[in-house]
Design an enzyme around this catalytic site. Structure first.
Site, PDB file in Angstrom:
ATOM      1  N   SER A 238     -37.579  37.545  60.879  1.00  0.00           N
ATOM      2  CA  SER A 238     -37.506  38.337  61.044  1.00  0.00           C
ATOM      3  C   SER A 238     -37.420  39.617  59.401  1.00  0.00           C
ATOM      4  O   SER A 238     -37.620  39.193  58.569  1.00  0.00           O
ATOM      5  CB  SER A 238     -38.127  38.608  62.534  1.00  0.00           C
ATOM      6  OG  SER A 238     -38.537  39.954  62.423  1.00  0.00           O
TER       7      SER A 238
ATOM      8  N   ASP B  16     -47.379  32.920  65.837  1.00  0.00           N
ATOM      9  CA  ASP B  16     -45.637  34.309  65.467  1.00  0.00           C
ATOM     10  C   ASP B  16     -47.185  34.463  66.061  1.00  0.00           C
ATOM     11  O   ASP B  16     -47.763  35.354  65.314  1.00  0.00           O
ATOM     12  CB  ASP B  16     -45.682  33.711  64.742  1.00  0.00           C
ATOM     13  CG  ASP B  16     -44.741  35.105  64.904  1.00  0.00           C
ATOM     14  OD1 ASP B  16     -44.263  35.934  65.326  1.00  0.00           O
ATOM     15  OD2 ASP B  16     -43.462  35.040  63.812  1.00  0.00           O
TER      16      ASP B  16
ATOM     17  N   HIS C 287     -42.733  33.462  67.625  1.00  0.00           N
ATOM     18  CA  HIS C 287     -41.899  34.155  66.969  1.00  0.00           C
ATOM     19  C   HIS C 287     -39.901  34.120  66.369  1.00  0.00           C
ATOM     20  O   HIS C 287     -39.607  33.882  65.223  1.00  0.00           O
ATOM     21  CB  HIS C 287     -41.668  35.693  66.601  1.00  0.00           C
ATOM     22  CG  HIS C 287     -41.202  36.529  65.798  1.00  0.00           C
ATOM     23  ND1 HIS C 287     -41.567  36.870  65.030  1.00  0.00           N
ATOM     24  CD2 HIS C 287     -40.083  37.805  66.175  1.00  0.00           C
ATOM     25  CE1 HIS C 287     -40.723  37.686  63.872  1.00  0.00           C
ATOM     26  NE2 HIS C 287     -39.674  37.945  64.748  1.00  0.00           N
TER      27      HIS C 287
END
Length: 599
Positions: free
Chosen positions: A455, A543, A573
């Site tokens: 991320s 995601d 995610h």
């Protein structure tokens, strides 16, 4: 199969431990909720997939309620954001949250007032609460009467909020809940403590009252054992999606709110650094005068309670799981100490369970940034432990903007992503290498440094290999943010795209050329032509937070220049499924070994 159950008993002689094997509940899937009544005599289990409530008494089946057959609502919520399963004080009713029924052609603005029994038009778009909550759209509070075998959907919840985190009042005739504003539209809620919400009280007749202010973010309501005090966490709306929170107390007798724990802006060394995470489901001492909780302090997670264990110095992080009758259950571990349970009563006696694992450091360094407003704790991390066992030294960096260092540190990152955080990580890596050289350890090879992250950590990793192209020899990233400008229209937390680059957000915000330029300039895609390190991309095809097309954007850029790049696909995610995690980890290790020429 069976699982081992530990039972701790407290008497005049102290604490005693007994254990026994208990079979799994028949036909029980991994997705379920469970809750013991206040006396401990009853246990309720909600099987989410089959839609059943199963009540047990002294290991004997007492009642089964078929929620699907009753057809009052949709699927029961089992997530930590909305979900709950609470017994009333009379131990005859259960409070939980489920997806409400909606009628065909119903506008979404009125969807929070569902019509029971109406079919759903699957061609109509229904908003949900984003990544990790994709099946959650219109939550409703429900009460199951165990004795009567009935279910009631509570009426009276304000139409502009979605209810969750419910709990019973002491009289059993009303409930408290958190209501999140879903107008004008829903933003991603998971891992975001900055969404507008408030604390409400709803009686069983449908009368609802807002107990807190309605311009803040509220979570984790917890009622004292005597039923007089309600504590909850409060934060700001928008800005950093994870921030330092205050703890508020609502006195149900005087109807006044007071601050128990305030926001800490800049903590001094060794002082309390603020509240950053949800309160445990049970956190009150039996005298209704003390609240026990865990929170980050610099690189540690600590339980705010005086511990007097002779082995306390062995563990870096303590996390309170629950407290019942002043008996605290604490999860503790260190970077080289596997997790164990510690049971403590009034700071005197304890029982510890667990095993010890001591990793061995050898050549190589793996930099492992996370973020943006989260934290690596000095606690056991299985990924880190296995990497160390395989010969890597692992550096996990809490750069400025991480939680645990005060609100000022968090706010300092806004407008400075791609610069401040990148420089902090690079400085940490150089310091680690310099320290081992100064101490003549010579166990780390500066020519075999690799980087990995997910991320925003992937954002940082790609910045690092772009800004320092000759330093890092390989890179592995999970669902990385590559281009904040193109991510703007696809992320469930679109507000963070503005806040992260130092811009204000509002629901009616439209992108301007200046805003898009700022987002692009702070993104690692601008450094793609300089990247030399081989890059492994691990992308979640479903995601909702960081679109897989972010990774593909970098993939295409690197492929066009003949730079080594590969990617593997997963799910959401977090890529949290066990088989996905195992697959990703193996690919990372093989990628690093291949490009560091380790065999």
């Amino acid at each position: 199969g069976a699982r081992l159950h530990y039972v701790f008993n407290k008497d005049a002689r102290g604490l005693s431990l007994s254990c026994h094997f208990q079979s799994f509940l028949p036909s029980c899937s991994n997705r379920f909720l469970s809750s013991y009544s206040l006396s401990g005599d009853l246990k309720a289990v909600v099987r989410v997939t089959s839609g059943q409530v199963v009540v047990w008494s002294d290991r004997c089946l007492k009642k089964i309620l078929d929620l699907s057959a009753l057809n009052k609502h949709g699927r029961v919520y089992e997530d930590a954001q909305f979900g709950c399963l609470a017994w009333s004080t009379c131990e005859s009713r259960l409070l939980y949250v489920a997806e409400g029924k909606r009628s065909i052609g119903e506008s979404y603005a009125s969807a929070s007032s569902p019509s029971a029994g109406e079919p759903r038009d699957k061609s109509v778009y229904w908003e949900d609460w984003g990544e990790g909550l994709t099946s959650k759209s219109v939550p409703v509070l429900c009460v199951a009467d165990v004795a009567k075998g009935t279910v009631t959907v509570l009426q009276g919840v304000p139409s502009h909020v979605s209810p969750g985190q419910g709990l019973w009042a002491h009289d059993g005739e009303s409930v408290f809940f958190v209501g999140w504003w879903h107008e004008p539209f829903r933003l991603g809620l998971r891992f975001c403590s900055n969404r507008r919400s408030a604390l409400f009280c709803l009686d069983l007749e449908g009368n609802c009252e807002c107990l807190s202010g309605d311009t803040s973010s509220v979570s984790s309501p917890r009622l004292s054992p005597d039923g007089r005090y309600l504590v909850y966490l409060e934060g700001q709306v928008f800005g950093p999606h994870s921030q330092c929170l205050s703890m508020q107390q609502y006195d149900l007798e005087t109807r006044k709110i007071s601050v128990l724990v305030d926001v800490v802006n800049r903590p001094k060394k060794d002082e309390f650094a603020g509240l950053y995470e949800a309160l445990p489901p049970r956190c009150w001492a039996s005298d209704s005068q003390r609240v026990v909780f865990s929170s980050a302090r610099r690189n540690w997670r600590q339980t705010v309670q005086s511990f007097s264990l002779h082995s306390a110095e062995k563990f870096g992080s303590w996390k309170l799981l629950t407290i019942q009758n002043d008996l605290m259950v604490v999860h503790c571990s260190h970077l080289n100490e596997a997790p164990r349970l510690v049971i403590q009563y009034c700071g005197h006696s304890y029982i510890a369970l667990g095993i010890e694992v001591t990793p061995i450091q050898r050549a190589g360094l793996c930099s492992f940034p996370g973020g943006p407003h989260s934290q690596f704790f000095a606690e056991w991390n299985v990924t880190t432990a296995v990497l160390v066992k395989l010969g890597f030294a692992v550096l996990m960096v809490n750069y400025r903007g991480s939680t645990g260092f005060g609100q000022d540190s968090i706010l300092s990152l806004a407008g400075n992503i791609g610069s401040q955080d990148v420089k902090d990580v690079q400085r940490a890596v150089l310091t680690a290498l310099a320290d081992q050289t100064a101490e003549k350890l010579l166990t780390l090879d500066p020519d075999k440094v690799v980087v990995m992250g997910g991320s925003h950590g992937g954002f940082l990793a790609c910045h690092l290999i772009g800004q320092f192209p000759d330093f890092y020899k390989a890179c592995a990233v999970r669902n990385p943010v590559i281009n904040a400008a193109t991510l703007l229209g696809t992320s469930d937390i679109v507000d963070w795209r503005y806040s992260s680059v130092g811009l204000q957000y509002s629901y009616d915000q439209l992108p301007t050329p200046e805003a898009l330029t700022t987002m692009l300039q702070k993104s690692p895609i601008t450094y793609a032509p300089q990247i030399k390190a081989p890059v492994l991309l691990m992308l979640g095809g479903k995601d909702r937070r960081v679109s897989p097309y972010q990774g593909l954007e970098l993939y295409r850029s690197l492929k066009s220049r003949g730079s080594p790049v590969a990617f593997v696909c997963g799910g959401r995610h977090s890529l949290a499924r066990v088989d996905t995690q195992a697959d990703c980890f193996l690919n990372v290790v093989l990628w690093f070994q291949q490009h560091l020429y380790l065999h």
